[in-house]
Design an enzyme around this catalytic site. Structure first.
Site, PDB file in Angstrom:
ATOM      1  N   ASN A 297      63.551  24.930-129.970  1.00  0.00           N
ATOM      2  CA  ASN A 297      63.800  24.414-128.622  1.00  0.00           C
ATOM      3  C   ASN A 297      64.913  25.260-128.020  1.00  0.00           C
ATOM      4  O   ASN A 297      66.063  25.143-128.429  1.00  0.00           O
ATOM      5  CB  ASN A 297      64.204  22.938-128.719  1.00  0.00           C
ATOM      6  CG  ASN A 297      64.643  22.360-127.387  1.00  0.00           C
ATOM      7  OD1 ASN A 297      64.481  22.991-126.343  1.00  0.00           O
ATOM      8  ND2 ASN A 297      65.199  21.157-127.429  1.00  0.00           N
ATOM      9  N   TRP A 298      64.536  26.095-127.089  1.00  0.00           N
ATOM     10  CA  TRP A 298      65.533  26.993-126.485  1.00  0.00           C
ATOM     11  C   TRP A 298      66.435  26.285-125.481  1.00  0.00           C
ATOM     12  O   TRP A 298      67.407  26.864-124.999  1.00  0.00           O
ATOM     13  CB  TRP A 298      64.832  28.185-125.806  1.00  0.00           C
ATOM     14  CG  TRP A 298      64.417  29.267-126.761  1.00  0.00           C
ATOM     15  CD1 TRP A 298      64.351  29.189-128.131  1.00  0.00           C
ATOM     16  CD2 TRP A 298      64.026  30.606-126.421  1.00  0.00           C
ATOM     17  NE1 TRP A 298      63.938  30.393-128.654  1.00  0.00           N
ATOM     18  CE2 TRP A 298      63.734  31.275-127.626  1.00  0.00           C
ATOM     19  CE3 TRP A 298      63.886  31.299-125.220  1.00  0.00           C
ATOM     20  CZ2 TRP A 298      63.312  32.609-127.674  1.00  0.00           C
ATOM     21  CZ3 TRP A 298      63.460  32.629-125.260  1.00  0.00           C
ATOM     22  CH2 TRP A 298      63.185  33.273-126.472  1.00  0.00           C
ATOM     23  N   LYS A 299      66.081  25.052-125.116  1.00  0.00           N
ATOM     24  CA  LYS A 299      66.869  24.299-124.127  1.00  0.00           C
ATOM     25  C   LYS A 299      67.051  25.156-122.863  1.00  0.00           C
ATOM     26  O   LYS A 299      66.144  25.908-122.518  1.00  0.00           O
ATOM     27  CB  LYS A 299      68.197  23.825-124.737  1.00  0.00           C
ATOM     28  CG  LYS A 299      67.968  23.092-126.072  1.00  0.00           C
ATOM     29  CD  LYS A 299      69.178  22.382-126.602  1.00  0.00           C
ATOM     30  CE  LYS A 299      68.825  21.684-127.910  1.00  0.00           C
ATOM     31  NZ  LYS A 299      69.912  20.881-128.454  1.00  0.00           N
TER      32      LYS A 299
ATOM     33  N   HIS B  19      63.516  14.148-125.523  1.00  0.00           N
ATOM     34  CA  HIS B  19      64.685  14.721-126.196  1.00  0.00           C
ATOM     35  C   HIS B  19      65.930  13.926-125.785  1.00  0.00           C
ATOM     36  O   HIS B  19      66.035  13.473-124.648  1.00  0.00           O
ATOM     37  CB  HIS B  19      64.838  16.199-125.815  1.00  0.00           C
ATOM     38  CG  HIS B  19      65.841  16.904-126.679  1.00  0.00           C
ATOM     39  ND1 HIS B  19      67.199  16.758-126.479  1.00  0.00           N
ATOM     40  CD2 HIS B  19      65.690  17.705-127.749  1.00  0.00           C
ATOM     41  CE1 HIS B  19      67.837  17.467-127.411  1.00  0.00           C
ATOM     42  NE2 HIS B  19      66.949  18.045-128.193  1.00  0.00           N
TER      43      HIS B  19
ATOM     44  N   GLU C 272      68.757  14.805-124.965  1.00  0.00           N
ATOM     45  CA  GLU C 272      69.464  15.343-123.796  1.00  0.00           C
ATOM     46  C   GLU C 272      68.791  14.887-122.505  1.00  0.00           C
ATOM     47  O   GLU C 272      69.460  14.676-121.493  1.00  0.00           O
ATOM     48  CB  GLU C 272      69.546  16.877-123.906  1.00  0.00           C
ATOM     49  CG  GLU C 272      70.544  17.271-124.993  1.00  0.00           C
ATOM     50  CD  GLU C 272      70.250  18.578-125.695  1.00  0.00           C
ATOM     51  OE1 GLU C 272      69.430  19.367-125.203  1.00  0.00           O
ATOM     52  OE2 GLU C 272      70.850  18.807-126.762  1.00  0.00           O
TER      53      GLU C 272
ATOM     54  N   GLU D 175      66.039  13.394-134.558  1.00  0.00           N
ATOM     55  CA  GLU D 175      67.213  14.205-134.239  1.00  0.00           C
ATOM     56  C   GLU D 175      68.423  13.299-134.011  1.00  0.00           C
ATOM     57  O   GLU D 175      68.636  12.816-132.886  1.00  0.00           O
ATOM     58  CB  GLU D 175      66.961  15.027-132.970  1.00  0.00           C
ATOM     59  CG  GLU D 175      65.786  15.974-133.068  1.00  0.00           C
ATOM     60  CD  GLU D 175      65.904  17.123-132.075  1.00  0.00           C
ATOM     61  OE1 GLU D 175      65.947  18.269-132.527  1.00  0.00           O
ATOM     62  OE2 GLU D 175      65.987  16.866-130.865  1.00  0.00           O
TER      63      GLU D 175
ATOM     64  N   GLY E 165      73.847  20.284-132.165  1.00  0.00           N
ATOM     65  CA  GLY E 165      74.809  21.244-131.636  1.00  0.00           C
ATOM     66  C   GLY E 165      76.214  21.093-132.169  1.00  0.00           C
ATOM     67  O   GLY E 165      77.149  21.693-131.642  1.00  0.00           O
TER      68      GLY E 165
ATOM     69  N   SER F 273      71.365  20.749-135.942  1.00  0.00           N
ATOM     70  CA  SER F 273      72.154  21.722-136.708  1.00  0.00           C
ATOM     71  C   SER F 273      71.410  22.298-137.914  1.00  0.00           C
ATOM     72  O   SER F 273      72.030  22.584-138.947  1.00  0.00           O
ATOM     73  CB  SER F 273      73.494  21.122-137.133  1.00  0.00           C
ATOM     74  OG  SER F 273      74.278  20.813-135.984  1.00  0.00           O
TER      75      SER F 273
ATOM     76  N   GLY G  99      67.427  23.973-132.462  1.00  0.00           N
ATOM     77  CA  GLY G  99      67.990  24.366-131.178  1.00  0.00           C
ATOM     78  C   GLY G  99      68.621  25.746-131.261  1.00  0.00           C
ATOM     79  O   GLY G  99      67.943  26.775-131.250  1.00  0.00           O
ATOM     80  N   GLY G 100      69.933  25.771-131.384  1.00  0.00           N
ATOM     81  CA  GLY G 100      70.694  27.021-131.320  1.00  0.00           C
ATOM     82  C   GLY G 100      70.166  28.127-132.213  1.00  0.00           C
ATOM     83  O   GLY G 100      70.081  29.301-131.794  1.00  0.00           O
TER      84      GLY G 100
END
Ligand code: 13P
Length: 247
Positions: free
Chosen positions: A9-11, A92, A94, A162, A168, A207, A228-229
């Site tokens: 997920n590149w967000k 998600h 977010e 999640e 993150g 993470s 994610g990251g």
């Protein structure tokens, strides 16, 4: 019987220049054993799908519950499909936080995804306060029940657990905590959907990185990851794909 899935997920990260990471990933992992999915910002879906040619699946990060209409700035599931997407993330944390998305809205989005022929990746997760209060399984059970539409199948639905406090932050639950939630989700899915529930993949997210991927993938009822990251860089995401292939 459940094919492993490494999802990124590149967000709100990435421009056309970032597609070089996808090229590098495909060059380093031309034939992964697991299914690989990348969910870039909507602006990159078409270009990424043209680049990956189905070797890596491409997904959106959200869709509207309606098929079309006066919803400025929103994207319909069929538009993502038209741009080359096969999946879409819905619910998600977010989006639940930034856009006040409720379980009912998430379920409607998952239904819209299915109607458009997209796989819905439905996200669930507790806050740190909920975990500390011992409410994790209650919260996850409620989100799972209310966010997942009737008629969900292994082919049209993926669940992603999640924990919000792990996203993150570099912090992850213990493996026992991951196993507890994944075992719970697996049994809830079986209770509601029968054999079909046994075919739905349940991903862990929060993470995940090359250094912890192998132990997470060895954990009970973990069918892959939503990253994610660490999905932004080919080297990191490639190492996670390799860990999943080895699991
Ligand atoms: P991080 O891997 O950056 O913690 O993000 C997880 C996530 O939210 C994926 O959807």
């Amino acid at each position: 019987m459940r094919r492993k899935l490494a999802a990124g997920n590149w967000k709100m990260n990435g421009t056309t220049a970032s597609l070089s990471e996808v090229s590098a990933l495909m060059a380093a992992h031309p034939e992964p054993g697991c299914e690989v999915l990348l969910c870039p910002p909507a602006t990159l879906v078409a270009a990424m799908a043209a680049l990956t040619q189905g070797k890596i699946a491409v997904g959106g990060q959200d869709c509207h519950a309606n098929a079309s209409g006066a919803h400025t700035g929103d994207i319909a599931a069929a538009m993502l499909k038209d741009a080359g997407a096969s999946h879409v993330i819905v619910g998600h944390s977010e989006r639940r936080a930034d856009h006040a998305e409720t379980n009912e809205m998430v379920r409607a989005k998952a239904q819209a995804a299915r109607a458009a022929g997209l796989v819905a990746v439905i996200c669930l997760g507790e806050t740190e306060a909920q975990r500390d209060a011992g409410e994790t399984l209650d919260v996850i059970g409620q989100q799972l029940f209310a966010s997942t539409p009737d008629g969900a199948t292994g082919a049209n639905t993926v669940i992603a657990y999640e924990p919000i406090w792990a996203i993150g932050t570099g912090r992850t639950p213990t493996l026992a905590q991951i196993a507890e939630v994944h075992d719970f989700i697996r049994s809830e899915l079986a209770g509601r959907f029968g054999a079909e529930g046994g075919l739905m993949r349940v991903l862990y997210g929060g993470s995940v990185k090359p250094s912890n991927a192998a132990e997470i993938f060895a954990t009970s009822n973990v069918d892959g990851a939503l990253v994610g990251g660490a999905s932004l860089k080919a080297a990191d995401f490639g190492a996670i794909i390799a860990a999943l292939d080895a699991a």
